[in-house]
Design a protein around this motif. Structure first.
Motif, short mmCIF file in Angstrom:
data_model
loop_
_atom_site.label_atom_id
_atom_site.label_comp_id
_atom_site.label_asym_id
_atom_site.label_seq_id
_atom_site.Cartn_x
_atom_site.Cartn_y
_atom_site.Cartn_z
N PRO A 43 0.79 -1.38 -0.01
CA PRO A 43 0.13 0.06 0.02
C PRO A 43 1.15 1.25 0.00
O PRO A 43 0.38 2.13 -0.34
CB PRO A 43 -0.96 -0.18 1.09
N THR A 44 2.25 1.23 0.14
CA THR A 44 3.07 2.20 0.28
C THR A 44 3.76 2.51 -0.91
O THR A 44 4.74 3.29 -0.73
CB THR A 44 4.12 2.00 1.42
N TYR A 45 3.25 1.90 -1.92
CA TYR A 45 3.95 1.87 -3.31
C TYR A 45 3.92 3.48 -3.90
O TYR A 45 3.01 3.89 -3.80
CB TYR A 45 3.39 1.23 -4.32
N ARG A 46 5.12 4.02 -4.39
CA ARG A 46 5.23 4.90 -5.00
C ARG A 46 6.25 4.65 -6.35
O ARG A 46 7.05 3.94 -6.04
CB ARG A 46 6.36 6.10 -4.06
N PRO A 47 5.95 5.34 -7.52
CA PRO A 47 6.78 5.05 -8.88
C PRO A 47 8.14 5.67 -8.16
O PRO A 47 9.03 4.94 -9.21
CB PRO A 47 5.83 5.69 -9.89
N ASN A 48 8.22 6.39 -7.79
CA ASN A 48 9.53 6.96 -7.87
C ASN A 48 10.36 6.68 -6.59
O ASN A 48 11.32 7.19 -6.11
CB ASN A 48 9.62 8.65 -7.78
N GLY A 49 9.81 5.78 -5.76
CA GLY A 49 10.50 5.35 -4.60
C GLY A 49 10.92 3.97 -4.39
O GLY A 49 10.36 2.96 -5.31
N ASP A 50 11.75 3.52 -3.60
CA ASP A 50 12.34 2.02 -3.68
C ASP A 50 11.57 1.64 -2.60
O ASP A 50 11.77 1.59 -1.16
CB ASP A 50 13.82 2.30 -3.05
N CYS A 51 10.63 0.73 -2.68
CA CYS A 51 9.66 -0.04 -1.85
C CYS A 51 9.79 -1.38 -2.37
O CYS A 51 8.77 -2.01 -1.50
CB CYS A 51 8.68 0.84 -1.72
N GLY A 52 10.48 -2.05 -3.09
CA GLY A 52 10.22 -3.50 -3.47
C GLY A 52 10.77 -4.30 -2.51
O GLY A 52 11.32 -4.08 -1.53
N ASP A 53 10.57 -5.67 -2.80
CA ASP A 53 11.14 -6.72 -1.92
C ASP A 53 12.23 -7.56 -2.79
O ASP A 53 12.14 -7.63 -3.92
CB ASP A 53 10.01 -7.80 -1.63
N TYR A 54 12.98 -8.21 -2.09
CA TYR A 54 13.99 -9.16 -2.55
C TYR A 54 13.10 -10.23 -3.24
O TYR A 54 12.25 -10.90 -2.55
CB TYR A 54 14.84 -9.82 -1.59
#
Length: 143
Positions: free
Chosen positions: A11-22
């Motif tokens: 839910p905290t996804y931003r297209p310009n941010g680093d919020c992914g997982d390994y």
């Protein structure tokens, strides 16, 4: 796999941010193509020297570097920018066999993700089951 690397399931996804997982992929040598792609599909790269265009068929890539087949396919789904090169690419771990050094992060009892349907229609929402909201929540009864 590409949406997990980018973090689109959060839910905290931003297209310009680093919020992914390994993401750890094992058994990369079991990748499969349909039709005659094993002989027809070419992987090309340039060495940087004059006349340095190299190419290999998919069958040869499977014998030499099966990890590269999946890596090229997955990274082709993500835009080429600084976020991909610095943050997303290092989080993708691909291994050709069942053994990997990430057993501490992925213990034995862990279940793999459910398969994702090809068509994005219906009530599918990245693994959320029906009635996922609490009964006293304002989202109660949503599907």
């Amino acid at each position: 796999i590409a949406p997990l690397l980018k973090g689109k399931h959060k839910p905290t996804y931003r297209p310009n941010g680093d919020c992914g997982d390994y993401v750890v992929i094992v058994n990369a040598e079991k990748v499969n193509f349909t039709g005659k792609k094993w002989n027809d599909k070419l992987y090309r790269w340039h060495t940087g020297f004059p006349g340095g265009l190299k190419q290999r068929r998919a069958k040869e890539m499977l014998e030499r570097q099966p990890e590269k087949i999946l890596k090229k396919a997955i990274l082709g789904m993500i835009h080429r920018n600084n976020l991909r090169h610095k943050y997303i690419e290092p989080r993708l771990k691909i291994y050709s066999g069942p053994n990997h050094p990430h057993t501490g992060q992925l213990p034995e009892g862990t279940k793999p993700l459910e398969s994702h349907p090809r068509a994005r229609k219906g009530e599918f929402n990245l693994g959320l089951k029906e009635g996922y909201a609490a009964s006293d929540s304002y989202q109660a009864g949503t599907k």
